[in-house]
Design a protein around this motif. Structure first.
Motif, short mmCIF file in Angstrom:
data_model
loop_
_atom_site.label_atom_id
_atom_site.label_comp_id
_atom_site.label_asym_id
_atom_site.label_seq_id
_atom_site.Cartn_x
_atom_site.Cartn_y
_atom_site.Cartn_z
N ASN A 144 8.02 -27.61 -12.72
CA ASN A 144 7.40 -29.16 -12.95
C ASN A 144 5.90 -29.42 -13.06
O ASN A 144 5.43 -30.39 -13.28
CB ASN A 144 7.79 -29.80 -11.66
CG ASN A 144 9.49 -30.08 -11.45
OD1 ASN A 144 9.81 -30.26 -12.42
ND2 ASN A 144 10.05 -30.23 -10.16
N LYS B 64 7.59 -28.28 -18.10
CA LYS B 64 7.92 -29.82 -18.11
C LYS B 64 7.09 -30.60 -18.49
O LYS B 64 7.25 -31.45 -19.63
CB LYS B 64 8.96 -30.12 -17.19
CG LYS B 64 10.14 -29.14 -17.16
CD LYS B 64 11.33 -29.73 -16.19
CE LYS B 64 12.62 -29.08 -16.14
NZ LYS B 64 13.24 -29.88 -15.07
N ALA C 93 13.85 -35.51 -14.62
CA ALA C 93 12.88 -34.37 -15.34
C ALA C 93 12.17 -33.42 -14.29
O ALA C 93 11.82 -32.24 -14.66
CB ALA C 93 11.56 -34.94 -16.16
N GLN D 151 15.96 -32.46 -20.93
CA GLN D 151 16.25 -32.18 -19.47
C GLN D 151 17.58 -31.73 -19.27
O GLN D 151 17.86 -30.69 -18.58
CB GLN D 151 15.98 -33.43 -18.69
CG GLN D 151 14.60 -34.14 -19.00
CD GLN D 151 13.38 -33.24 -18.82
OE1 GLN D 151 13.62 -31.90 -18.16
NE2 GLN D 151 12.41 -33.28 -19.34
N ARG E 168 18.82 -28.01 -17.78
CA ARG E 168 19.72 -27.85 -16.61
C ARG E 168 20.87 -26.78 -16.96
O ARG E 168 21.12 -26.15 -15.97
CB ARG E 168 20.10 -29.11 -16.12
CG ARG E 168 19.15 -29.94 -15.21
CD ARG E 168 19.95 -31.27 -14.90
NE ARG E 168 19.05 -32.18 -14.44
CZ ARG E 168 19.30 -33.25 -13.82
NH1 ARG E 168 20.38 -33.82 -13.49
NH2 ARG E 168 18.29 -34.07 -13.15
#
Lengths: 283, 283
Positions: free
Chosen positions: A168, A172, B131, B176, B180
């Motif tokens: 994060n 991303k 996100a 996203q 995952r």
């Protein structure tokens, strides 16, 4: 000829710009740009980082309001402290140092920081705006990567970047920033099949895994630019994701660790502070 | 042997699951899952879409509260209507139809929908949570793509998907969702250099550009799965991004348009409604 990117020089140029922005504020009679930092506990790494950030900010003409709370501070007290800073007109940016002690919910803390003062881009609203608009706030590390790439390449449009890592705070948000530059972006990670081949598919490779010295010339295409965002400790020394000597056999440009991306991040954090500062006067 | 993916069959199976979820709610004495839709003006496409969505939802045992406002409704009145729906316990999901008339700020409207009822995932908080956490809400189209891929491949981990298109309603949330699933993800778009080669690098190709019939076998690697999310009008007919006949010379699986992804989206929207419904009882 392979070249180690001189990130300190990029930071120096950026600092000059920030210094003159702050001088202009003063000439206009505006308040001193102020960053409030909140540290819960006494983690020595965080203490050291804040001291360094304070020195950098003051050298450019800003100030830092350093708040240290006891390790056993309740979540409620932390949230109420953040609430006060949100409402304080003299504070233009707020940074809460993560990780927080286990009894405090980090997501709730991130959501509590006013999106207009969220200098580290941790509030999900800023993450969402970053991903869906031209606004939002990006954390300083991915922003630093973009700054370095712009310095080396000028125009980034249409180039293919491969990011290794999907955290994060780096991978991303970096996807979003590179898409804004109209780059083609590939995101790899620990589950990627045939990582060396995927990594070689990019003209630009950004490694943000934290796996000491894993990236060697097998991961690098001829003439590529390699940005090393990893920092790990190995045998008492700070090392990056890249085995630099091996990487330089293929790369045209590469950053080193230490002395690479990390040299720029504290400066970019101040730039974000000034951007939020400017924005606050537009409202 | 190339196969056209039977998306209707996937939708049918999914509908059975949703139907039995709603039956369970009824058996437990819980309220009927209710989706509120807000349409400003009378765009015929939107009117038709809402009629269809209503029929689907009612067939599964839910209800739809259809609100239509005049084209010249003020932003203030629209926001206050959304505020009422946010506070109404009998409403579990809210969908505002975009685009809105020009005098209304869409970003403000998106931000005004309670994140807990934001069935289309337009509130930046949900985009940010999508996100950065395992939460958030994804729009129904990218979720449908993932559902189709899971049906075809089972496990997606480690596979390489190439997305063409970086819109807020398909490409970006799809990044996203695929991360995952631990896939390697490449995002291409109009500025990508050598798009056919980039597209061929993926085992899975998802096209979401809205460029009629642009994707042919040059963009497809041998044995790939191709998901066509484009819908355009060409000579009075609805067509996708893919020239299906050409694509099927290389692909192992492909969706068609019409009769592809679009066949599943309204069902997946209802699944999201039920997920928000469940979540509301957990609080």
């Amino acid at each position: 000829m392979a070249e180690i990117i001189n990130v300190s020089a990029i930071a120096k140029t950026e600092k000059e710009k920030l210094k003159s922005r702050i001088l202009t504020y003063k000439a206009e009679g505006k308040p001193v740009p102020t960053l409030a930092t909140v540290l819960v506990g006494e983690d020595p790494g965080s203490v050291y980082y804040l001291e360094m950030q304070k020195k950098n900010l003051e050298a450019l003409g800003g100030t830092m309001l350093k708040i240290t709370l006891a390790e056993d501070t309740s979540e409620e007290d932390l949230l109420s402290m953040i609430g006060e800073l949100n409402g304080d007109d003299k504070v233009h940016g707020i940074m809460v140092l993560f990780p927080l002690p286990k009894h405090i919910n980090e997501e709730r803390v991130a959501e509590s920081i006013s999106k207009d003062k969220d200098v580290d881009g941790v509030n999900p609203i800023n993450i969402g705006l970053l991903a869906s608009t031209s606004g939002g706030v990006a954390p300083c590390t991915p922003s630093s990567v973009v700054e370095i790439l712009k310095n080396i390449h000028g125009e980034l449009k249409g180039k293919h970047a491969v990011i290794i890592g999907r955290s994060n705070i780096v991978g991303k948000p970096l996807i979003q920033l590179l898409l804004r530059e109209h780059m083609t972006v590939t995101v790899c990670h620990s589950r990627t099949s045939n990582l060396p081949m995927m990594a070689r598919s990019g003209e630009i490779l950004i490694s943000a895994m934290g796996r000491p010295l894993m990236i060697d010339e097998k991961y690098v295409s001829e003439g590529a630019t390699v940005i090393d965002v990893g920092t790990s400790e190995l045998d008492g020394k700070i090392v990056g994701d890249c085995d630099l000597e091996s990487v330089l056999q293929k790369a045209a440009y590469a950053t080193k660790v230490p002395g690479g991306v990390g040299t720029l991040t504290t400066t970019i954090l101040i730039r974000t502070l000034l951007d939020l500062y400017d924005e606050s006067f537009r409202k």
